[in-house]
Design a protein around this motif. Structure first.
Motif, short mmCIF file in Angstrom:
data_model
loop_
_atom_site.label_atom_id
_atom_site.label_comp_id
_atom_site.label_asym_id
_atom_site.label_seq_id
_atom_site.Cartn_x
_atom_site.Cartn_y
_atom_site.Cartn_z
N LYS A 25 -9.52 1.40 -5.89
CA LYS A 25 -10.46 2.41 -5.26
C LYS A 25 -10.00 2.66 -3.64
CE LYS A 25 -13.22 3.07 -8.68
NZ LYS A 25 -12.48 2.45 -9.99
N THR A 26 -10.20 3.71 -3.04
CA THR A 26 -10.10 3.91 -1.59
C THR A 26 -10.74 2.78 -1.05
OG1 THR A 26 -11.80 5.69 -1.53
CG2 THR A 26 -9.54 6.49 -1.87
N GLU A 27 -12.01 2.48 -1.41
CA GLU A 27 -12.74 1.11 -0.83
C GLU A 27 -11.77 0.08 -0.51
OE1 GLU A 27 -16.11 1.13 -0.24
OE2 GLU A 27 -16.35 3.27 -0.68
N ASP A 28 -10.84 -0.37 -1.61
CA ASP A 28 -10.14 -1.39 -1.64
C ASP A 28 -8.90 -1.21 -0.81
OD1 ASP A 28 -11.65 -2.59 -3.83
OD2 ASP A 28 -10.13 -1.28 -5.15
N LEU A 29 -8.36 -0.03 -0.55
CA LEU A 29 -7.28 0.45 0.68
C LEU A 29 -7.84 0.12 1.87
CD1 LEU A 29 -6.12 3.37 -1.42
CD2 LEU A 29 -5.01 1.09 -1.59
N VAL A 30 -9.22 0.88 1.97
CA VAL A 30 -9.61 0.72 3.54
C VAL A 30 -9.78 -0.88 3.78
CG1 VAL A 30 -11.69 1.16 4.91
CG2 VAL A 30 -10.78 2.75 3.49
N LEU A 75 0.74 -1.21 -0.11
CA LEU A 75 -0.06 0.02 0.12
C LEU A 75 0.77 1.24 -0.05
CD1 LEU A 75 -2.96 -0.77 2.28
CD2 LEU A 75 -2.84 -1.23 0.12
N LYS A 76 2.22 1.23 0.30
CA LYS A 76 2.99 2.24 0.34
C LYS A 76 3.02 3.10 -0.97
CE LYS A 76 7.41 3.73 2.22
NZ LYS A 76 6.71 4.71 3.27
N THR A 77 3.00 2.46 -1.90
CA THR A 77 3.07 3.09 -3.38
C THR A 77 1.59 3.58 -3.93
OG1 THR A 77 3.12 0.96 -4.38
CG2 THR A 77 5.35 2.06 -3.92
N LEU A 78 0.58 3.13 -3.08
CA LEU A 78 -0.72 3.20 -3.45
C LEU A 78 -1.26 4.56 -2.72
CD1 LEU A 78 -2.02 -0.22 -3.85
CD2 LEU A 78 -1.15 1.35 -5.88
N ILE A 79 -0.92 4.76 -1.54
CA ILE A 79 -1.49 5.81 -0.61
C ILE A 79 -0.53 7.09 -0.83
CG2 ILE A 79 -2.39 6.66 1.44
CD1 ILE A 79 -2.99 3.73 2.09
N ALA A 80 -1.03 8.51 -1.32
CA ALA A 80 -0.25 9.30 -1.29
C ALA A 80 -0.42 10.06 0.11
CB ALA A 80 -0.71 10.41 -2.56
N ASN A 99 -8.70 -5.55 7.16
CA ASN A 99 -8.36 -6.95 7.25
C ASN A 99 -7.01 -7.39 7.88
OD1 ASN A 99 -10.68 -7.74 5.79
ND2 ASN A 99 -9.86 -7.90 3.86
N SER A 100 -6.12 -6.23 7.81
CA SER A 100 -4.53 -6.47 8.32
C SER A 100 -4.35 -6.05 9.72
CB SER A 100 -3.68 -5.85 7.45
OG SER A 100 -4.03 -6.22 6.17
N ASP A 108 -17.17 4.79 5.84
CA ASP A 108 -17.66 6.01 5.55
C ASP A 108 -16.82 7.19 5.86
OD1 ASP A 108 -20.22 4.74 4.64
OD2 ASP A 108 -20.38 4.11 6.52
N VAL A 109 -16.22 6.75 6.98
CA VAL A 109 -15.35 7.86 7.70
C VAL A 109 -13.92 8.07 6.83
CG1 VAL A 109 -13.87 8.72 9.72
CG2 VAL A 109 -16.17 7.77 9.93
N LEU A 110 -13.56 7.01 6.37
CA LEU A 110 -12.08 7.10 5.56
C LEU A 110 -12.12 7.17 4.11
CD1 LEU A 110 -10.44 4.01 7.51
CD2 LEU A 110 -10.21 6.63 7.93
N ARG A 111 -13.27 7.12 3.59
CA ARG A 111 -13.05 6.77 2.16
C ARG A 111 -12.80 7.97 1.44
NH1 ARG A 111 -18.79 5.45 2.05
NH2 ARG A 111 -18.30 3.17 1.41
N HIS A 112 -13.08 9.14 2.02
CA HIS A 112 -12.67 10.60 1.46
C HIS A 112 -11.55 11.08 2.36
CE1 HIS A 112 -15.15 11.15 5.00
NE2 HIS A 112 -15.01 12.29 5.07
#
Length: 332
Positions: free
Chosen positions: A317-322, A256-261, A327-328, A299-303
């Motif tokens: 999508k941000t949904e996938d990241l959340v 996720l490090k390269t996927l989250i700015a 899960n981890s 709902d709190v994190l997606r935006h």
């Protein structure tokens, strides 16, 4: 750590104070079919004083749900249709010069209400969207040199069309972060669609909503919300979720490090705590659980999680990241 007897007392108190919830849901269901997820999240926003952003294609009853909620509670409601030619003064008000006595007078705008429905908020340019910021964050509005406090409760419920649609302006990150939750409104089920057709395919509408909840009941419920018990393990679980959006590698999420700015701001921690307590309140419980946190986390994190260009290129999508984060991170 609270004793079993004190938790039982809190439980009894919450059950008594949350009794109005079923009455409110029943009243809303007279007009709105389905949309339980949206109604629950709007109630969480109302209980926690948190603004809510609803996104979905036109025709999914976003406006109807918000206006019905406002009618079911005895509060002042204003609907604002955001258009490309809207000016900040149309929203907050302006100073009007009276030639007779040569003085300026304040003409207050529609923002001076309890529930504001900002309809299609992303169809207006940034200067109008930013005019909402002071009201949303500070609960006050400045017109000329005077500052006016907004009524309590004050809640902005905004609807927006998907950004891909024509004639939309993306909301600035600073404004999006002020919304406690961002809801994705989906299509109804087959059964709900059938009921919508039977009830709404008429030349005249018979169903109406009457105010069944007072402003005092809402303010009292807000005060009681502070008594909802949250164990220290659940508090640390919330902090772990938020930190996993900022430092994913520390939680075994190297991919996720390269996927989250940018990860979630401290507002996410505050709102996860408040929304989890409100979710417990709506379920007539005096204590919040990790399941409450997981239920409202999307709902709190997606935006609040800003994906990188690499994530967008991979259609992540941000949904996938959340989902990966939830899960981890270890659940207490």
């Amino acid at each position: 750590m609270q004793s079993a007897s004190s938790i039982e007392e809190i439980n009894a108190k919450i059950k008594a104070e949350s009794a109005f919830v079923e009455k409110l849901r029943q009243e809303i269901s007279k007009v709105v079919i389905g949309q339980e997820y949206v109604i629950n999240r709007l109630l969480i926003g109302l209980l926690t004083n948190g603004h809510v952003l609803l996104e979905g294609v036109p025709g999914l009853a976003k406006t109807l749900t918000v206006s019905t909620l406002a009618k079911a509670i005895n509060l002042k409601f204003q609907r604002m249709q955001f258009t490309p030619d809207l000016l900040p003064a149309d929203l907050i008000g302006t100073l009007i010069y009276n030639q007779k006595d040569m003085k300026f007078y304040t003409k207050k705008g529609p923002i001076f209400a309890n529930i504001i429905l900002a309809d299609e908020i992303n169809r207006s340019p940034a200067k109008v969207q930013s005019a909402l910021l002071e009201g949303m964050q500070e609960r006050q509005v400045t017109i000329g040199e005077e500052t006016f406090k907004l009524d309590d409760p004050f809640l902005v419920l905004a609807t927006q069309n998907p950004v891909e649609q024509e004639g939309t302006y993306p909301l600035p990150e600073a404004q999006v972060d002020r919304f406690m939750m961002k809801l994705m409104v989906d299509y109804p089920t087959r059964e709900e669609e059938l009921e919508i057709m039977r009830r709404m395919a008429r030349t005249e509408k018979k169903e109406s909503v009457s105010a069944c909840i007072t402003r005092e009941e809402i303010l009292r419920a807000r005060a009681v919300l502070n008594d909802v018990y949250m164990d220290e393990k659940v508090e640390k679980y919330i902090v772990d979720i938020v930190f996993a959006t900022r430092e994913p590698e520390k939680y075994g999420l190297n991919g996720l490090k390269t996927l989250i700015a940018y990860g979630a701001s401290p507002r996410a921690t505050i709102y996860l705590n408040l929304a989890a307590k409100a979710h417990a309140f709506l379920n007539h419980r005096g204590y919040s659980t990790p399941e409450d946190v997981k239920t409202i986390a999307y709902d709190v994190l997606r935006h609040r999680i800003i994906p990188t260009y690499e994530a967008e290129a991979q259609d992540v999508k941000t949904e996938d990241l959340v989902r990966q984060i939830l899960n981890s991170v270890n659940v207490p």
